[in-house]
Design a protein around this motif. Structure first.
Motif, PDB file in Angstrom:
ATOM      1  N   GLU A 173      11.311 -10.829   7.705  1.00 13.77           N
ATOM      2  CA  GLU A 173      10.195 -10.344   8.530  1.00 13.77           C
ATOM      3  C   GLU A 173       9.820 -11.423   9.539  1.00 13.77           C
ATOM      4  OE1 GLU A 173       6.297 -10.254   6.863  1.00 13.77           O
ATOM      5  OE2 GLU A 173       6.558 -12.136   5.793  1.00 13.77           O
TER       6      GLU A 173
ATOM      7  N   LYS B  99       9.186  -0.403   2.939  1.00 11.26           N
ATOM      8  CA  LYS B  99       8.082  -1.169   3.545  1.00 11.26           C
ATOM      9  C   LYS B  99       7.261  -0.282   4.468  1.00 11.26           C
ATOM     10  CE  LYS B  99      10.742  -5.421   3.894  1.00 11.26           C
ATOM     11  NZ  LYS B  99      11.086  -6.592   4.711  1.00 11.26           N
TER      12      LYS B  99
ATOM     13  N   LEU C 206      18.022  -7.907  -0.460  1.00  7.83           N
ATOM     14  CA  LEU C 206      18.720  -9.178  -0.272  1.00  7.83           C
ATOM     15  C   LEU C 206      18.377 -10.145  -1.393  1.00  7.83           C
ATOM     16  CD1 LEU C 206      18.046  -9.789   3.522  1.00  7.83           C
ATOM     17  CD2 LEU C 206      20.121  -8.850   2.480  1.00  7.83           C
TER      18      LEU C 206
ATOM     19  N   GLU D 126      14.012 -17.846  -0.662  1.00  9.33           N
ATOM     20  CA  GLU D 126      13.228 -17.543   0.537  1.00  9.33           C
ATOM     21  C   GLU D 126      12.776 -18.836   1.217  1.00  9.33           C
ATOM     22  OE1 GLU D 126      10.223 -14.429   0.685  1.00  9.33           O
ATOM     23  OE2 GLU D 126      11.086 -13.654  -1.167  1.00  9.33           O
TER      24      GLU D 126
ATOM     25  N   GLU E  49      15.132  -0.608   3.401  1.00  5.98           N
ATOM     26  CA  GLU E  49      15.904  -1.790   3.733  1.00  5.98           C
ATOM     27  C   GLU E  49      16.829  -2.196   2.595  1.00  5.98           C
ATOM     28  OE1 GLU E  49      13.616  -4.810   6.168  1.00  5.98           O
ATOM     29  OE2 GLU E  49      14.148  -5.937   4.386  1.00  5.98           O
TER      30      GLU E  49
END
Ligand code: AMP
Ligand code: GLY
Length: 434
Positions: free
Chosen positions: A282, A144, A187, A191, A184
């Motif tokens: 985030e 990211k 996952l 969501e 990261e």
């Protein structure tokens, strides 16, 4: 009460509509606004929301009692700091508090300090550092861009070759500017967008929403700013909502207060509901777009009152945020080429017919020669409301079917899951248009 909303997209139109429903009947202004917003508010098309001095001056000139900041860029530019210093009320976080969105690395460090569950990560500061880490990590992995990237700075890499390509995009090509990169852990799960109003001391959760980030049906293709949404999310009960908010919002509000940069405004947690529990993907420091278009039409409390209270330390202490039992489903119509590019100037027809079944929210529109035309990637948002997800979805897609412009694209599976979960028939709505 005179209120100035900053921004000119679908989120701001939804905010303006919700403010217009207030029993306080506020006089509304919006900068720059858009042709849809102009129905409920006086638009100030020349005012740049990121020009702090100009915003302060305009707020004075129009005798504004409250400025509401829609997008992230003016927050990061310090518009709330400027207004506060000039003695004016502004809904939104200060520039320091907006770093939670403005810098992924800042957010990750804050989450670690506040012990908030999130994906494991590492900050990469150079191409060499990235290549070394890429050779060591497990796949899939996520890279990211550190700064603001309109939802497009996240690259999910399935293998080392893709991660190497991504490293070149970030560090050599610098597609997202000169930036640090966060690597990261990938996952998996559902969501969930969970937003809370914050008054510097307390976080009060809003109704949960689901957002559709990918351009294509079945979550395929590149990430976008969001192609649709719905609210509520039946898998989250009201008890769980309070627990989730206590897990992902309140510790951040506490941390920012301790640091002397209290968080006022909307704290948006993007969550992944993993088999190992919820994890934060985030933070955003503003309302979600298009979540807001599905959440605010369900709000029964007075938004003017809530916004004003959120500007005062501890102001929300006795506030209750009430939502109706209705479902809301928002379908986004995007222009040709989105998300890689967008097309402008195409004449839009059918808006009046669409308004017969759904709330018509303007996102990227303009007026030209007396017609409403496209002016951006995401053009219109159609929010259907109903007693169950199937009805809300049918109404949103009925409205979407009534609107036409060249190159229009939409997803046909928005809220399908919600309808299926509710045990209702999802087959009638959303069949692709010619
Ligand atoms: P962000 O801007 O960080 O929310 O990322 C945008 C989208 O990329 C998210 O909504 C997810 O769909 C996806 N994404 C981001 N981080 C991860 C992750 N660690 N694992 C899986 N998907 C992710
Ligand atoms: N819908 C995602 C966002 O507003 O960031």
């Amino acid at each position: 009460m005179r209120i100035l909303v900053l921004g000119g997209g679908g989120r701001e139109h939804a905010i303006v509509k919700a403010l217009a429903r207030s029993p306080q009947s506020p006089e509304l202004f919006c900068a720059p606004g858009n042709p849809g917003i102009a129905i409920d508010a006086t638009c100030l098309p020349e005012l740049d929301p990121c020009d702090v001095e100009a915003v302060v001056e305009a707020a004075r000139a129009h005798r504004i009692d409250l400025v509401v900041v829609g997008p992230e860029a003016p927050l990061v530019a310090g518009v709330v700091d400027g207004l506060t210093a000039a003695g004016m009320a502004a809904f939104g976080p200060s520039r320091s508090a907006a770093q939670l969105e403005g810098s992924k690395a800042f957010a990750k460090e804050a989450m670690a300090e506040a012990q908030i569950p999130t994906a494991g990560y590492k900050v990469l500061r150079s191409r060499d550092e990235a290549l070394e880490e890429i050779s060591r990590t497990t796949y899939p992995t996520v890279l990211k861009a550190d700064g603001l990237a309109a939802g497009k700075g996240v690259l999910i890499c399935l293998n080392e070759a893709e991660a190497r390509d991504a490293a070149e995009i970030f560090f050599t090509e610098q597609r997202f500017g000169r930036t640090e990169v966060v690597l990261e852990e990938f996952l998996e799960g559902e969501e969930l967008s969970l937003l809370a109003l914050c008054d510097g001391e307390r976080a009060v959760p809003l109704a949960p929403a689901q957002d559709y980030k990918r351009i294509g049906d079945g979550d395929t293709g590149p990430n976008t700013g969001g192609m649709g949404s719905y609210s509520p999310v039946a898998t989250v009960s009201s008890d769980e909502l309070a627990e989730l908010s206590a897990l992902v919002h309140q510790p951040i509000v506490d941390l920012m207060k301790r640091r002397g940069t209290p968080f006022h405004g909307v704290l948006y947690a993007g969550l992944m509901m993993t088999p190992n529990g919820p994890k934060v993907l985030e933070y955003n420091t503003r309302f979600g777009d298009p979540e807001t278009q599905a959440v605010l039409p369900r709000l029964e409390s007075d938004l003017v009152d809530l916004f004003m209270k959120a500007t005062v330390p501890g102001g929300l202490i006795d506030s209750e945020v009430r939502f109706s039992d209705r479902w809301a489903v928002t379908v986004v119509l995007a222009s040709a080429g989105y998300p890689a590019s967008s097309s402008s100037g195409d004449v839009i027809t059918g808006l009046e017919a669409a308004a017969g079944s759904a709330e018509v929210v303007h996102a990227g529109t303009a007026e030209a020669n007396g017609a409403i035309v496209t002016a951006g990637g995401r053009v219109l948002n159609l929010t259907g409301l109903g007693p169950d997800p199937a009805t809300a979805r049918d109404l949103a897609y009925k409205a979407a079917g009534a609107v036409d412009f060249d190159g229009s694209q939409m997803r046909t599976d928005i809220a399908e899951r919600a309808v299926l979960n509710a045990g209702l028939d999802a087959s009638s709505a959303g069949s692709p248009r010619q």
